[in-house]
Design an enzyme around this catalytic site. Structure first.
Site, short mmCIF file in Angstrom:
data_model
loop_
_atom_site.label_atom_id
_atom_site.label_comp_id
_atom_site.label_asym_id
_atom_site.label_seq_id
_atom_site.Cartn_x
_atom_site.Cartn_y
_atom_site.Cartn_z
N THR A 1 -9.10 10.86 -0.94
CA THR A 1 -9.35 9.88 -2.00
C THR A 1 -10.80 9.37 -1.98
O THR A 1 -11.42 9.18 -3.02
CB THR A 1 -8.35 8.71 -1.87
OG1 THR A 1 -7.04 9.26 -1.96
CG2 THR A 1 -8.54 7.66 -2.93
N SER B 1 -1.16 6.67 14.77
CA SER B 1 -2.49 6.81 14.19
C SER B 1 -2.49 6.38 12.73
O SER B 1 -3.32 5.56 12.30
CB SER B 1 -2.91 8.29 14.33
OG SER B 1 -4.06 8.55 13.59
N LYS C 1 -3.86 2.09 11.17
CA LYS C 1 -4.88 1.83 10.13
C LYS C 1 -4.27 1.12 8.93
O LYS C 1 -4.82 0.16 8.40
CB LYS C 1 -5.50 3.16 9.65
CG LYS C 1 -6.37 3.80 10.69
CD LYS C 1 -6.85 5.17 10.26
CE LYS C 1 -5.75 6.19 10.35
NZ LYS C 1 -6.06 7.46 10.97
N LYS C 2 -3.12 1.61 8.48
CA LYS C 2 -2.50 1.02 7.29
C LYS C 2 -2.10 -0.43 7.56
O LYS C 2 -2.33 -1.32 6.74
CB LYS C 2 -1.26 1.84 6.88
CG LYS C 2 -1.61 3.13 6.16
CD LYS C 2 -2.18 2.85 4.77
CE LYS C 2 -2.47 4.09 3.95
NZ LYS C 2 -3.23 3.78 2.73
N ASP D 1 0.85 -1.20 0.00
CA ASP D 1 0.00 0.00 0.00
C ASP D 1 0.88 1.24 0.00
O ASP D 1 2.08 1.18 0.29
CB ASP D 1 -0.92 0.00 1.24
CG ASP D 1 -2.07 0.99 1.13
OD1 ASP D 1 -2.20 1.65 0.08
OD2 ASP D 1 -2.83 1.10 2.11
N LYS D 2 0.23 2.36 -0.33
CA LYS D 2 0.89 3.66 -0.31
C LYS D 2 0.15 4.56 0.67
O LYS D 2 -1.07 4.48 0.78
CB LYS D 2 0.81 4.27 -1.71
CG LYS D 2 1.51 5.56 -1.88
CD LYS D 2 0.75 6.81 -2.21
CE LYS D 2 -0.67 6.96 -2.31
NZ LYS D 2 -1.17 8.35 -2.33
N HIS D 3 0.91 5.37 1.39
CA HIS D 3 0.28 6.35 2.28
C HIS D 3 0.72 7.74 1.84
O HIS D 3 1.81 7.91 1.29
CB HIS D 3 0.74 6.10 3.73
CG HIS D 3 0.58 7.29 4.61
ND1 HIS D 3 1.65 8.10 4.97
CD2 HIS D 3 -0.52 7.84 5.15
CE1 HIS D 3 1.19 9.08 5.73
NE2 HIS D 3 -0.11 8.95 5.86
N SER D 4 -0.14 8.73 2.04
CA SER D 4 0.26 10.11 1.76
C SER D 4 -0.20 11.01 2.89
O SER D 4 -1.27 10.80 3.47
CB SER D 4 -0.38 10.58 0.45
OG SER D 4 -0.32 11.98 0.35
N ARG E 1 -7.75 13.66 20.64
CA ARG E 1 -6.58 14.53 20.34
C ARG E 1 -7.03 15.82 19.66
O ARG E 1 -6.49 16.89 19.93
CB ARG E 1 -5.61 13.78 19.40
CG ARG E 1 -4.84 12.67 20.09
CD ARG E 1 -4.19 11.76 19.07
NE ARG E 1 -3.30 12.48 18.18
CZ ARG E 1 -3.07 12.15 16.90
NH1 ARG E 1 -3.67 11.10 16.36
NH2 ARG E 1 -2.25 12.84 16.16
N1 URA Z 1 -3.66 11.32 9.75
C1 URA Z 1 -4.00 10.37 10.64
O1 URA Z 1 -4.56 9.34 10.27
N2 URA Z 1 -3.70 10.55 11.92
C2 URA Z 1 -3.07 11.65 12.38
O2 URA Z 1 -2.82 11.74 13.56
C3 URA Z 1 -2.72 12.64 11.45
C4 URA Z 1 -3.04 12.45 10.13
#
Ligand code: URA
Length: 439
Positions: free
Chosen positions: A119, A182, A186-187, A79-82, A167
């Site tokens: 997205t 965080s 998820k990823k 996967d890719k994260h941005s 937060r």
């Molecule tokens: N994106 C996230 O998923 N978590 C954060 O804390 C900041 C950006």
């Protein structure tokens, strides 16, 4: 074990172990740890920070509060994260290109945040496309097509969802420890073998300086790799929209044009090819990034990536002929207006965040979380830094719901572009590579 004792340890700058962090995160989801205790914990982390092992343990503890997918496929899962930007539709083109290269991409994506586009909001422009499918459909589409871009479900890292909300209202968002956990909880719940993070810097990014972007990129690489997922990061420029569009349906259209070779934005191509090459190398599909770039390019030029995109859209409930007939399906704004610069000259600077905010003003993003968005509005045909404007070419086209909205957005776009007599080189697009660290 008592939550208040764990919070006290962190308050006093001590190091927490995996069992303590699991207790806190699980307790948050089960209701045994209160929101007040989670807020105090977040503030203690904000002030005292965490060591690398603690960050890894927090990430894993958060990930394990929900479903963690496992796969039995004939290729690696990546996967890719941005960190997010404006006109950044890389996910829409990269996921199907990777699928065409033989890897599997269950991509868990987000909605727009602040001035940046999301997205999932873009994909919601496609009638019928399910951004929240059940796990069975996610598995099926990932297996059959090779990619499925979906949103975080309630079953994915629920502790993150709760802690993020806390937060947000306790001034503890800006902690690299908490941001890292965080994002990665998820990823990593998608059961990945490899991940690449695109950390943006510049006036349209959350991290405006390269130093801040580097700090987050290094943290993401070390923590994800420490949690068992081969990860690297690329720091890329966000001092102008990445593609020549900003919005939702306009970005989907731009992505499909890119996939079919009808219109290709060079900056989008370069970032997509680099992220894809890096992932293919991490996943062991190619021996080096050069071969990775060739493979990604071939996925686009052969039409294989476009074919995968179409299959993903129909697999997730969208039209079966979306790629061929997208204009029939994508919502179109009632008003479109070309915008011209007030003076001739070279584009020297673009207020990228301003363009992102203008999309929200047009109705294409949210002012408050419960807002519904208009997918048809935004900007297209945006010029980039370094381009010469001789008076005949528009700096962009506004897509709006009304003449008044179009007028206001046109004004914002004119103000966002600084034009001068000297040609200024755009800042380098690819700033830095943060390599996978397996120590
Ligand atoms: N994106 C996230 O998923 N978590 C954060 O804390 C900041 C950006």
């Amino acid at each position: 074990m008592l939550a208040q004792e764990i919070i006290r340890k962190k308050r006093d700058g001590e190091v927490l172990d995996a069992t303590e962090l699991q207790f806190l995160m699980r307790g948050l989801v089960d209701g045994k740890v209160s929101n007040a205790q989670a807020a105090a914990f977040a503030m203690a982390v904000y002030f005292n920070g965490m060591q690398l092992d603690e960050r890894v343990a927090l990430t894993v503890a958060m990930r394990d509060t929900g479903d963690v997918l496992t796969w039995d496929l004939d290729g690696p899962v990546v996967d890719k994260h941005s960190t997010g930007g404006v006109g950044d539709n890389v996910s829409l083109v990269l996921a199907p290109a990777l699928a065409a290269c033989g890897v599997y991409v269950p991509m868990i994506s987000g909605r727009g945040l602040g001035h940046t586009g999301g997205t999932l909001d873009k994909l919601d422009s496609i009638p019928g496309y399910q951004t929240q499918p059940d796990v069975e459909l996610l598995r099926k589409v990932t297996k059959d097509v090779g990619c499925a871009i979906i949103g975080q479900t309630a079953a994915i890292a629920p502790a993150d969802k709760i802690l993020y909300g806390i937060r947000d209202v306790t001034a503890t968002v800006e902690s690299v420890d908490l941001i890292t956990a965080s994002i990665l909880s998820k990823k990593l719940a998608a059961g990945l073998d490899a991940l690449v993070s695109d950390v943006k810097c510049g006036n349209g990014a959350f991290m405006t300086t390269q130093e801040d972007a580097r700090e987050l990129a290094e943290s993401l690489v070390k923590v994800a790799s420490g949690a068992g997922c081969k990860t690297s990061a690329i720091i890329t420029d966000m001092n102008e929209p990445l593609a020549s569009v900003a919005g939702n349906a306009v970005e989907v259209r731009n992505a499909v044009d890119f996939l079919t070779g009808t219109h290709i934005d060079n900056r989008l191509w370069d970032v997509t090819a680099d992220l894809g090459a890096e992932l293919l190398m991490l996943a062991g599909v190619v021996p080096n990034v050069g071969q990775g770039r060739d493979k990604i390019s071939a996925a686009f030029t052969s039409g294989a990536a476009a074919e995968r995109f179409g299959a993903m859209v129909s697999g997730l409930g969208g039209p079966t002929d979306f790629v061929e007939n997208m204009l029939k399906y994508l919502p179109a704004a009632p008003v479109t207006r070309e915008v011209y610069a007030k003076t001739k000259g070279f584009v020297q600077h673009i207020d990228t965040r301003g363009i992102g905010m203008a999309v929200i003003e047009l109705g294409g993003g949210r002012r408050i979380a419960s807002d519904t968005i208009d997918h048809s509005v935004g900007f297209s045909d945006l010029v980039g830094v370094g381009e010469l404007l001789d008076g005949d070419e528009p700096i962009g086209v506004v897509h709006a719901r009304s003449d008044a909205d179009a007028e206001a957005a046109a004004q914002t776009l004119q103000d966002a572009m600084k034009i001068g007599d000297d040609v200024l080189r755009p800042k380098p697009l690819i700033r830095e590579y943060i390599a996978y660290d397996n120590d």
